[in-house]
Design a protein around this motif. Structure first.
Motif, PDB file in Angstrom:
ATOM      1  N   VAL A   3       0.810  -1.257  -0.060  1.00  0.00           N
ATOM      2  CA  VAL A   3       0.226   0.000   0.010  1.00  0.00           C
ATOM      3  C   VAL A   3       0.934   1.257   0.015  1.00  0.00           C
ATOM      4  N   SER A   4       0.368   2.215  -0.985  1.00  0.00           N
ATOM      5  CA  SER A   4       1.200   3.501  -0.987  1.00  0.00           C
ATOM      6  C   SER A   4       0.199   4.396  -0.825  1.00  0.00           C
ATOM      7  N   ALA A   5       0.333   5.323   0.218  1.00  0.00           N
ATOM      8  CA  ALA A   5      -0.411   6.596   0.107  1.00  0.00           C
ATOM      9  C   ALA A   5      -0.247   7.890  -0.904  1.00  0.00           C
ATOM     10  N   TRP A   6      -0.828   8.793  -0.667  1.00  0.00           N
ATOM     11  CA  TRP A   6      -0.574  10.004  -1.687  1.00  0.00           C
ATOM     12  C   TRP A   6      -1.223  11.097  -0.956  1.00  0.00           C
ATOM     13  N   ASN A   7      -0.593  12.435  -1.174  1.00  0.00           N
ATOM     14  CA  ASN A   7      -1.007  13.589  -0.843  1.00  0.00           C
ATOM     15  C   ASN A   7      -1.689  14.327  -1.918  1.00  0.00           C
ATOM     16  N   ALA A   8      -2.720  15.206  -1.954  1.00  0.00           N
ATOM     17  CA  ALA A   8      -3.149  15.888  -2.975  1.00  0.00           C
ATOM     18  C   ALA A   8      -3.667  17.145  -2.589  1.00  0.00           C
ATOM     19  N   VAL A   9      -3.676  18.238  -3.709  1.00  0.00           N
ATOM     20  CA  VAL A   9      -4.361  19.581  -3.086  1.00  0.00           C
ATOM     21  C   VAL A   9      -5.709  19.443  -3.804  1.00  0.00           C
ATOM     22  N   PHE A  10      -6.625  19.906  -2.709  1.00  0.00           N
ATOM     23  CA  PHE A  10      -7.996  20.089  -3.431  1.00  0.00           C
ATOM     24  C   PHE A  10      -8.712  21.535  -2.973  1.00  0.00           C
ATOM     25  N   ALA A  11      -9.407  21.899  -3.819  1.00  0.00           N
ATOM     26  CA  ALA A  11     -10.254  23.121  -3.352  1.00  0.00           C
ATOM     27  C   ALA A  11     -11.716  22.921  -3.220  1.00  0.00           C
ATOM     28  N   PRO A  12     -12.464  23.465  -2.384  1.00  0.00           N
ATOM     29  CA  PRO A  12     -13.882  23.387  -2.429  1.00  0.00           C
ATOM     30  C   PRO A  12     -14.530  23.625  -3.656  1.00  0.00           C
ATOM     31  N   LYS A  13     -15.583  22.823  -4.088  1.00  0.00           N
ATOM     32  CA  LYS A  13     -16.425  22.958  -5.197  1.00  0.00           C
ATOM     33  C   LYS A  13     -16.903  24.059  -5.710  1.00  0.00           C
ATOM     34  N   GLY A  14     -16.554  24.435  -6.947  1.00  0.00           N
ATOM     35  CA  GLY A  14     -17.296  25.539  -7.702  1.00  0.00           C
ATOM     36  C   GLY A  14     -16.094  26.657  -7.809  1.00  0.00           C
ATOM     37  N   LEU A  15     -14.901  26.400  -7.858  1.00  0.00           N
ATOM     38  CA  LEU A  15     -13.685  27.322  -8.070  1.00  0.00           C
ATOM     39  C   LEU A  15     -14.001  27.690  -9.607  1.00  0.00           C
ATOM     40  N   PRO A  16     -13.703  29.221  -9.730  1.00  0.00           N
ATOM     41  CA  PRO A  16     -13.626  29.847 -11.230  1.00  0.00           C
ATOM     42  C   PRO A  16     -12.485  28.979 -11.965  1.00  0.00           C
ATOM     43  N   LYS A  17     -12.913  28.591 -13.126  1.00  0.00           N
ATOM     44  CA  LYS A  17     -11.972  28.008 -13.870  1.00  0.00           C
ATOM     45  C   LYS A  17     -10.459  28.482 -13.974  1.00  0.00           C
ATOM     46  N   GLU A  18     -10.512  29.744 -14.261  1.00  0.00           N
ATOM     47  CA  GLU A  18      -9.253  30.503 -14.175  1.00  0.00           C
ATOM     48  C   GLU A  18      -8.445  30.435 -13.121  1.00  0.00           C
ATOM     49  N   VAL A  19      -9.127  30.405 -11.605  1.00  0.00           N
ATOM     50  CA  VAL A  19      -8.364  30.316 -10.681  1.00  0.00           C
ATOM     51  C   VAL A  19      -7.937  28.923 -10.228  1.00  0.00           C
ATOM     52  N   GLY A  20      -8.834  28.118 -10.812  1.00  0.00           N
ATOM     53  CA  GLY A  20      -8.299  26.530 -10.655  1.00  0.00           C
ATOM     54  C   GLY A  20      -7.060  26.152 -11.453  1.00  0.00           C
ATOM     55  N   ALA A  21      -7.266  27.026 -12.382  1.00  0.00           N
ATOM     56  CA  ALA A  21      -5.808  26.680 -13.569  1.00  0.00           C
ATOM     57  C   ALA A  21      -4.731  27.413 -13.083  1.00  0.00           C
ATOM     58  N   LYS A  22      -4.716  28.196 -12.365  1.00  0.00           N
ATOM     59  CA  LYS A  22      -3.440  29.143 -11.627  1.00  0.00           C
ATOM     60  C   LYS A  22      -3.051  28.236 -10.452  1.00  0.00           C
ATOM     61  N   LEU A  23      -4.082  27.756  -9.717  1.00  0.00           N
ATOM     62  CA  LEU A  23      -3.405  26.924  -8.646  1.00  0.00           C
ATOM     63  C   LEU A  23      -2.796  25.643  -9.236  1.00  0.00           C
ATOM     64  N   GLU A  24      -3.345  24.877 -10.242  1.00  0.00           N
ATOM     65  CA  GLU A  24      -2.935  23.995 -10.761  1.00  0.00           C
ATOM     66  C   GLU A  24      -1.382  24.146 -11.441  1.00  0.00           C
ATOM     67  N   ALA A  25      -1.408  25.357 -12.213  1.00  0.00           N
ATOM     68  CA  ALA A  25      -0.008  25.652 -12.632  1.00  0.00           C
ATOM     69  C   ALA A  25       0.804  25.842 -11.634  1.00  0.00           C
ATOM     70  N   ALA A  26       0.715  26.419 -10.371  1.00  0.00           N
ATOM     71  CA  ALA A  26       1.600  26.724  -9.547  1.00  0.00           C
ATOM     72  C   ALA A  26       2.065  25.457  -8.934  1.00  0.00           C
ATOM     73  N   LEU A  27       1.041  24.437  -8.677  1.00  0.00           N
ATOM     74  CA  LEU A  27       1.356  23.103  -8.004  1.00  0.00           C
ATOM     75  C   LEU A  27       2.626  22.620  -9.008  1.00  0.00           C
ATOM     76  N   GLY A  28       1.950  22.614 -10.341  1.00  0.00           N
ATOM     77  CA  GLY A  28       2.982  22.017 -11.377  1.00  0.00           C
ATOM     78  C   GLY A  28       4.440  22.557 -11.285  1.00  0.00           C
ATOM     79  N   LYS A  29       4.562  23.928 -11.211  1.00  0.00           N
ATOM     80  CA  LYS A  29       5.870  24.503 -11.229  1.00  0.00           C
ATOM     81  C   LYS A  29       6.608  23.979  -9.766  1.00  0.00           C
TER      82      LYS A  29
END
Ligand code: ASP
Length: 331
Positions: free
Chosen positions: A253-279
């Motif tokens: 068994v291998s666990a994982w950690n991940a970033v989530f936001a509350p449902k209903g995030l504006p698309k552009e905001v989600g994309a910025k957070l995703e890009a920042a995590l990717g960077k």
């Protein structure tokens, strides 16, 4: 006259809608304009906290705003995740979830107030964290087989630490107990950071936890590792056998950690957070900090929102029957 009034009202409404729409857009474009809170649902110093702080540091730099960690503990991480799921979906509150809060918890909590697959906008996977079976350093058993025999014969006099029902250490711990027939006394903590302190002090006997919490102490000899629950050994713990090598088949068994936001995030905001995590995960220093602790860094194809959504759904489906059986009747 009546028609003219109606027309005027209608065009005013249209103008207002357009203005509000533009304002919303402008707000999303300007995101973030103030610090972002990242809720960590466990105590400071544990694996979820460590991974969160590592990625938050780089995300703060690329977003130009501080990503502030807030530890909201209790109920195996579900207290913090419930609270974060109810925050405004504006990107200013995100959370570091994991295999427990977003995979195992539904199996063990009847009244869970969030649905891991429906209550969130997934941002991305942050790290993979193999599970290691660790004990206090003076536990006498020389290897995993002897350890299992000692834990079984010790019955309730053996103390097993975990971070609350539904957490990674709890779910992987009860799985270990079910597979081996052990019936230890379970000792609950607000995270495996504090549990590790007690393990080092010899106050508890063992736990199953995420490698990023325990690797430095194993190497330093302040605790003992009996096995790593992955098909291959870890390069940071080359002397620790896999569960299979050590004679415990079928406990991988291998666990994982991940970033989530509350449902209903504006698309552009989600994309910025995703890009920042990717960077952050592409940054050499950030990657090295995760890898040096024995964690794995997900590749670009396996870490985005869609991949994370699939992971959450498959983890809930995978863990629910296994954990319900291991728990032998859910609470
Ligand atoms: N690893 C812990 C767990 O058992 C939680 C923590 O991050 O402290 O879920």
């Amino acid at each position: 006259m009546k028609d003219a009034t109606t027309r005027t009202v209608r065009s005013l409404c249209l103008a207002l809608t357009a203005t509000l729409g533009l304002a919303g857009h402008a707000r999303a474009d300007a995101f973030p304009q103030r610090p972002i809170t990242m809720v960590v649902p466990f105590a400071a110093g544990g694996p979820t906290d460590v991974i969160a702080r590592i990625v938050a540091e780089h995300m703060s730099r690329s977003l130009g705003q501080q990503v502030v960690i807030e530890n909201v503990t209790g109920a195996g991480g579900t207290t913090g995740i419930t609270r974060a799921s109810q925050a405004a979906p504006d990107g200013y509150t995100v959370m570091m979830g994991h295999m427990g809060t977003h995979g195992a918890a539904p199996a063990l909590f009847k009244g869970l107030r969030y649905d891991p697959a429906k209550s969130f906008d997934p941002i991305g996977l942050a790290a993979g964290t193999p599970i290691v079976i660790v004990a206090r350093k003076d536990f006498a058993a020389p290897d995993l087989k002897a350890f299992i025999a000692a834990v079984k014969s010790g019955g309730t006099s053996i103390n097993q630490a975990h971070a609350g029902v539904g957490s990674v250490s709890h779910s992987t711990g009860i799985l270990f107990d079910a597979k081996t027939g052990a019936k230890p006394t379970l000792v609950v903590y607000r995270g495996t950071g504090p549990a590790l302190n007690d393990l080092m002090a010899g106050q508890v006997d063992f736990m199953t936890d995420q490698i990023v919490n325990v690797a430095p102490q194993i190497t330093g000899g302040t605790i003992k590792a009996y096995a790593i629950a992955t098909p291959e050994r870890s390069t940071v713990l080359p002397d620790v056998p896999t569960t299979k090598e050590a004679g415990l088949d079928d406990y991988e068994v291998s666990a994982w950690n991940a970033v989530f936001a509350p449902k209903g995030l504006p698309k552009e905001v989600g994309a910025k957070l995703e890009a920042a995590l990717g960077k952050a995960l592409e940054d050499e220093t950030t990657r090295k900090r995760i890898l040096d602790l024995g964690g794995t860094v997900p590749g670009s194809g396996e870490r985005g929102p869609a991949a994370l959504q699939r992971l959450v759904e498959s983890e809930v489906a995978r863990w629910t029957p296994v954990l319900r059986a291991a728990a032998d009747g859910t609470p």
